[in-house]
Write an enzyme that holds these catalytic residues in place. Sequence first.
Site, PDB file in Angstrom:
ATOM      1  N   ARG A  80      -5.353   5.895  -5.331  1.00  0.00           N
ATOM      2  CA  ARG A  80      -4.822   4.887  -4.402  1.00  0.00           C
ATOM      3  C   ARG A  80      -5.196   5.284  -2.976  1.00  0.00           C
ATOM      4  O   ARG A  80      -4.978   6.423  -2.566  1.00  0.00           O
ATOM      5  CB  ARG A  80      -3.301   4.760  -4.533  1.00  0.00           C
ATOM      6  CG  ARG A  80      -2.699   3.681  -3.636  1.00  0.00           C
ATOM      7  CD  ARG A  80      -1.205   3.498  -3.882  1.00  0.00           C
ATOM      8  NE  ARG A  80      -0.633   2.461  -3.042  1.00  0.00           N
ATOM      9  CZ  ARG A  80      -0.163   2.672  -1.814  1.00  0.00           C
ATOM     10  NH1 ARG A  80      -0.185   3.874  -1.292  1.00  0.00           N
ATOM     11  NH2 ARG A  80       0.332   1.675  -1.111  1.00  0.00           N
TER      12      ARG A  80
ATOM     13  N   HIS B 106       2.146   4.898   4.336  1.00  0.00           N
ATOM     14  CA  HIS B 106       1.143   4.538   3.326  1.00  0.00           C
ATOM     15  C   HIS B 106       1.592   3.329   2.503  1.00  0.00           C
ATOM     16  O   HIS B 106       1.311   3.234   1.310  1.00  0.00           O
ATOM     17  CB  HIS B 106       0.851   5.708   2.387  1.00  0.00           C
ATOM     18  CG  HIS B 106       0.279   6.907   3.072  1.00  0.00           C
ATOM     19  ND1 HIS B 106      -1.068   7.124   3.185  1.00  0.00           N
ATOM     20  CD2 HIS B 106       0.876   7.964   3.684  1.00  0.00           C
ATOM     21  CE1 HIS B 106      -1.284   8.269   3.840  1.00  0.00           C
ATOM     22  NE2 HIS B 106      -0.119   8.792   4.158  1.00  0.00           N
TER      23      HIS B 106
ATOM     24  N   ARG C 298      12.618   4.289  -3.825  1.00  0.00           N
ATOM     25  CA  ARG C 298      11.607   3.241  -3.940  1.00  0.00           C
ATOM     26  C   ARG C 298      11.598   2.617  -5.328  1.00  0.00           C
ATOM     27  O   ARG C 298      11.518   1.400  -5.488  1.00  0.00           O
ATOM     28  CB  ARG C 298      10.242   3.880  -3.651  1.00  0.00           C
ATOM     29  CG  ARG C 298       9.178   2.951  -3.171  1.00  0.00           C
ATOM     30  CD  ARG C 298       8.022   3.737  -2.623  1.00  0.00           C
ATOM     31  NE  ARG C 298       7.287   4.433  -3.663  1.00  0.00           N
ATOM     32  CZ  ARG C 298       6.398   3.862  -4.474  1.00  0.00           C
ATOM     33  NH1 ARG C 298       6.151   2.576  -4.370  1.00  0.00           N
ATOM     34  NH2 ARG C 298       5.757   4.567  -5.384  1.00  0.00           N
TER      35      ARG C 298
ATOM     36  N   ASN D 102      -5.808  12.906   2.377  1.00  0.00           N
ATOM     37  CA  ASN D 102      -6.174  11.901   3.370  1.00  0.00           C
ATOM     38  C   ASN D 102      -7.687  11.913   3.558  1.00  0.00           C
ATOM     39  O   ASN D 102      -8.365  12.800   3.040  1.00  0.00           O
ATOM     40  CB  ASN D 102      -5.523  12.218   4.722  1.00  0.00           C
ATOM     41  CG  ASN D 102      -4.064  11.751   4.793  1.00  0.00           C
ATOM     42  OD1 ASN D 102      -3.630  10.889   4.022  1.00  0.00           O
ATOM     43  ND2 ASN D 102      -3.313  12.315   5.710  1.00  0.00           N
TER      44      ASN D 102
END
Length: 702
Positions: free
Chosen positions: A131, A94, A388, A167
Amino acid sequence: MTNDDNAKSGAEDTGGRSFAFETGSGGETHQRVAKGGDHADEDAHLTTNQGVRISDNQNSLKSGARGPVLLEDFVLREKLFHFDHERIPERIVHARGSGAHGTFTCTRAVPELTRAAPLQAAGKETPVFARFSTVAGNRGSVDTPRDVRGFAVKFYTDEGNWDLVGNNCPVFFIQDAMKFPDLVHAVKMEADRGYPQATAAHDTFWDFVSLMPESTNMLLWAMSDRTIPRSLRMMEGFGVHTFRLVNAEGKSTFCKFHWKPVLGMQSTVWDEAAKLQGADNDYHRRDLYEAIDRGDFPAWDLGLQTFDEEFAAAQPYDVLDATKIIPEEDCPVQIVGRMELNRNPANFFAETEQVAFCPANVIPGIDFTADPLLHGRLFSYLDTQLKRLGTTNFHQIPINAPRCPMRNFQRDGHMQMMVPEGRANYEPNSLAMGGEDGGPRECPETGYTSFAPRDIGGEAGDSLRIRAELFADHFSQARQFYRSQTPSEQAHIVGAFVFELSKVELVHIRTRMVSRLRNVDEDLARRVAEGLALDLPPAAPAARPPIDMRPSDALSIQKNMRRTLEGRVVGVLFGENTEQDLLDELQDMIEDAGGSAHFVAPKVGLGADGQLAGSPSAKFDAIALALTEEDTAKLLKEGAAVQFVMDAFGHLKAIGASAGSLALLDKAGVEADDGVTGLDAAFIEAATRRFFDREPKVRMLV
Ligand code: HDD
């Protein structure tokens, strides 16, 4: 040369846009925003990160005009240092996504089902950030490959952040998180060659999934038009897992979450998606941004499928298995609220890139079930953020920070932004008795409590690496999905399997996949085998023989499309001689029907929004040809014009044509049907739909 001359030789003064930092309004999130500068404003001076004013932003400090750069140039060094570290690791899946702020409004309170704060009163508003993403491609990849889309929503509720990380397909490829790294390795670019990018159409993906029969149902979804959406605004979203709602009395109800797009579902056809990839890498991102920018706010209704243990026990599948749906006909979706996205991010990196979702972010009233895929996720998402975002304090980044009070005794760590006062950094403490601030305390009445009874699938037992019995039915729902589609959708599924498996080089993988499809539906397997010119292999052994489930209309896009121009764009091709009145009239007609017009001309200076070569008809939902005979005569020699019309016809779109444009229709091979009209009301009516019955004329369907 003086220093002043030097500065002038470096760059023109463009008005001195500089960046002063200030605390954002509202103050709840302590958001720091950069704003344009103004020389009159004292804060408008360009400074280093230490606040020292910068006199020259064009030239590094040198020893003489032609001499070397000096190490002491702290302005240059700081600028390069910061620049060198601008990129952070991208999401392992993603990575490419687009986000927006919005509001969730409860339309039907359900306190009898859950004590979740956003669902306690009709009219209650909760801020959200959503998002949407592709799964396989890297951050810089394209928007329109065939891929599942992520649909993640962060609710900033009064009782903490709740993330619904779903999803646009309601099932998943695997049943157990143990297989997630294998799945992702297989689907991403191949390990040795570093390609292909952003697509599952290659050996390693099909090798893996053809060896994992549990992926079959999801493969049917992935090969359907669901994975080539027309717009992020026109796709459904699903929480996928069975969750648990818990009310104030502690009563639990099982729940699947659904998002239903107010604009209706709409997909592209495959050739169109492929052409969009060439026409605009950012097609979906731009579409979302522009829609919000012009005030055309996308919206989705939140629906719940709720059921109890008795219902769960009576189904021929396990509700804890993320490769299974609960058909809407068996358990209707009740709408409880609407999400509207109404504000674009002010800064892509700060918000869309740094937002960190986690399925473990739940609030009182929402709890987990023993779905083994969900349990792996509960660990993985928190863990990945350290890599991240680089610090355990990522929850302090404004986009991730809760909007309700947040107090605890967690301390320190990299990039600590908070400055807790006093000595109280442990609990219990009695510092308050000495007149000091003792800090917060636990709240047994209102705090989060995990649902206690471990019922379905969650009974404590021996430690076993095992799956529940019904998880072994890999094909019944895949069959139900295929049989629930219209003939045109079935043809698209066949076409997608043929396309993807044709990209697979190892023949035994193609064969194995087709042998699995025989367990789904003989017609599907035969057509795919034919499309590959492959002898039909024997059916693969099935761990559990599939059963015939009742087809479900809710699974089809075409059966549920909304005939509307709302949110849709009509491409209007005009030329040098087109009357302005005609263009104005067309614009009014399109806008009155809720759509928008995008004007395309061979030369942009004619007042067009886009030049013909850069505006293929794949970008539009319907096209209008507002050309005179003279303009048409010229465009007959322009490949882009012929392709514009040919593609619109091939992509099953409405084509409205002026009398002067008819020669272009002929040249593009357009045949008369209900979708080919004049530039009148019939065109506006036709533009609200696609003409699937045209397809056999333009495509060799297997
Ligand atoms: Fe996942 C990101 C959706 C299974 C591990 N996932 C991620 C995102 C979405 C999903 C929408 C992007 C969130 C964003 O926009 O930042 N994932 C799903 C769904 C799944 C699923 C619907 C199945 C029902 N995921 C899944 C499993 C694992 C992960 C089984 C691991 C055990 N997913 C991740 C991750 C990511 C992620 C590696 C990458 C970036 C991130 O989390 O923040 O941790």
